[in-house]
Design a protein around this motif. Structure first.
Motif, short mmCIF file in Angstrom:
data_model
loop_
_atom_site.label_atom_id
_atom_site.label_comp_id
_atom_site.label_asym_id
_atom_site.label_seq_id
_atom_site.Cartn_x
_atom_site.Cartn_y
_atom_site.Cartn_z
N LEU A 11 -7.34 1.76 -8.58
CA LEU A 11 -7.11 0.77 -7.60
C LEU A 11 -5.66 0.16 -7.56
CD1 LEU A 11 -10.68 -0.87 -7.34
CD2 LEU A 11 -9.75 0.88 -6.10
N GLU A 12 -4.91 -0.02 -8.82
CA GLU A 12 -3.50 -0.76 -8.79
C GLU A 12 -2.52 0.43 -8.21
OE1 GLU A 12 -0.43 -2.90 -9.91
OE2 GLU A 12 -2.63 -3.47 -10.00
N ALA A 13 -2.77 1.65 -8.16
CA ALA A 13 -2.16 2.67 -7.73
C ALA A 13 -2.22 2.86 -6.22
CB ALA A 13 -2.48 3.90 -8.31
N VAL A 14 -3.67 2.65 -5.84
CA VAL A 14 -3.65 2.71 -4.37
C VAL A 14 -3.47 1.48 -3.51
CG1 VAL A 14 -5.92 2.41 -2.86
CG2 VAL A 14 -6.20 3.87 -4.62
N ASN A 15 -3.25 0.37 -4.19
CA ASN A 15 -2.75 -0.88 -3.56
C ASN A 15 -1.09 -1.11 -3.51
OD1 ASN A 15 -5.29 -1.69 -2.61
ND2 ASN A 15 -5.69 -2.75 -4.63
N ASN A 16 -0.46 -0.49 -4.49
CA ASN A 16 0.73 -0.53 -4.78
C ASN A 16 1.57 0.60 -4.42
OD1 ASN A 16 1.18 -3.38 -5.52
ND2 ASN A 16 -0.47 -2.69 -6.92
N TYR A 17 1.23 1.96 -4.65
CA TYR A 17 2.16 3.07 -4.70
C TYR A 17 2.77 3.38 -3.25
CZ TYR A 17 3.71 7.88 -5.59
OH TYR A 17 4.66 9.03 -5.34
N ALA A 18 4.19 3.50 -3.35
CA ALA A 18 4.74 3.66 -1.89
C ALA A 18 5.76 4.75 -2.23
CB ALA A 18 5.36 2.49 -1.67
N ASP A 19 5.92 5.31 -3.20
CA ASP A 19 6.90 6.44 -3.66
C ASP A 19 8.49 5.98 -3.02
OD1 ASP A 19 7.86 8.75 -4.60
OD2 ASP A 19 7.55 9.88 -3.03
N ASP A 20 8.97 6.79 -2.08
CA ASP A 20 10.22 6.59 -1.44
C ASP A 20 10.28 5.71 -0.37
OD1 ASP A 20 11.41 7.77 -3.73
OD2 ASP A 20 11.17 9.93 -2.69
N VAL A 21 9.09 4.94 0.00
CA VAL A 21 9.16 4.32 1.38
C VAL A 21 10.01 3.11 1.19
CG1 VAL A 21 7.73 3.52 3.05
CG2 VAL A 21 6.69 5.42 1.90
N TRP A 22 10.85 2.88 2.13
CA TRP A 22 12.05 2.06 2.37
C TRP A 22 11.34 0.86 3.25
CZ3 TRP A 22 15.93 0.77 6.03
CH2 TRP A 22 16.84 -0.37 5.55
N LYS A 23 10.89 -0.50 2.54
CA LYS A 23 10.51 -1.47 3.49
C LYS A 23 8.95 -1.17 4.25
CE LYS A 23 14.59 -3.95 3.49
NZ LYS A 23 14.75 -5.39 3.49
N VAL A 24 8.31 -1.07 3.35
CA VAL A 24 6.78 -1.05 3.67
C VAL A 24 6.46 -1.99 4.84
CG1 VAL A 24 4.38 -1.08 3.06
CG2 VAL A 24 6.17 0.08 1.50
N THR A 25 6.04 -1.53 5.90
CA THR A 25 5.53 -2.43 6.90
C THR A 25 4.13 -2.32 7.11
OG1 THR A 25 5.80 -0.61 8.60
CG2 THR A 25 7.60 -2.20 8.09
N ARG A 26 3.45 -1.49 6.66
CA ARG A 26 1.94 -1.15 6.82
C ARG A 26 1.32 -0.23 5.76
NH1 ARG A 26 -1.21 1.04 12.25
NH2 ARG A 26 -3.20 0.40 11.39
N ARG A 27 0.35 -0.45 5.22
CA ARG A 27 -0.53 0.21 4.37
C ARG A 27 -1.97 0.37 4.66
NH1 ARG A 27 -0.29 1.51 -0.96
NH2 ARG A 27 1.76 0.40 -1.20
#
Length: 99
Positions: free
Chosen positions: A39-55
């Motif tokens: 769940l930690e990975a699901v809620n935080n992983y973004a790899d190379d995404v710059w400036k996360v605007t939506r998950r």
């Protein structure tokens, strides 16, 4: 003590990484410890995404989620999974093979 790994694979948004599989972490512990790591990975992983605007998170099973992450210029999709070790040729506690 059971060993688990949290995996992430790119399933959309980045053609150069279409078949990449990453181990995000390893956990030795209880199923609850492993689920917390997932769940930690699901809620935080973004790899190379710059400036996360939506998950967006889609549950496939108790141990598998599809995560859609949007950044300023692109959208990526990751399959994040939890895997339990079930065989090990060097362990006295686990079988050498699976059936």
């Amino acid at each position: 003590m059971t060993q688990w790994i949290v995996l992430a694979s790119v399933v959309g948004g980045n053609p150069s990484k279409d078949f990449e599989l990453r181990t995000l972490g390893e956990v030795k512990g209880s199923p609850e410890d492993a689920q917390n790591a997932l769940l930690e990975a699901v809620n935080n992983y973004a790899d190379d995404v710059w400036k996360v605007t939506r998950r967006q998170v889609f549950k496939c099973s108790d141990s598998s989620y599809l995560v859609r992450v949007e950044g300023r210029v692109a959208k990526y999709e990751y399959l994040i999974q939890l895997a339990e070790q079930v065989a090990d040729t060097e362990s006295a506690e686990l079988p050498d093979t699976v059936e």
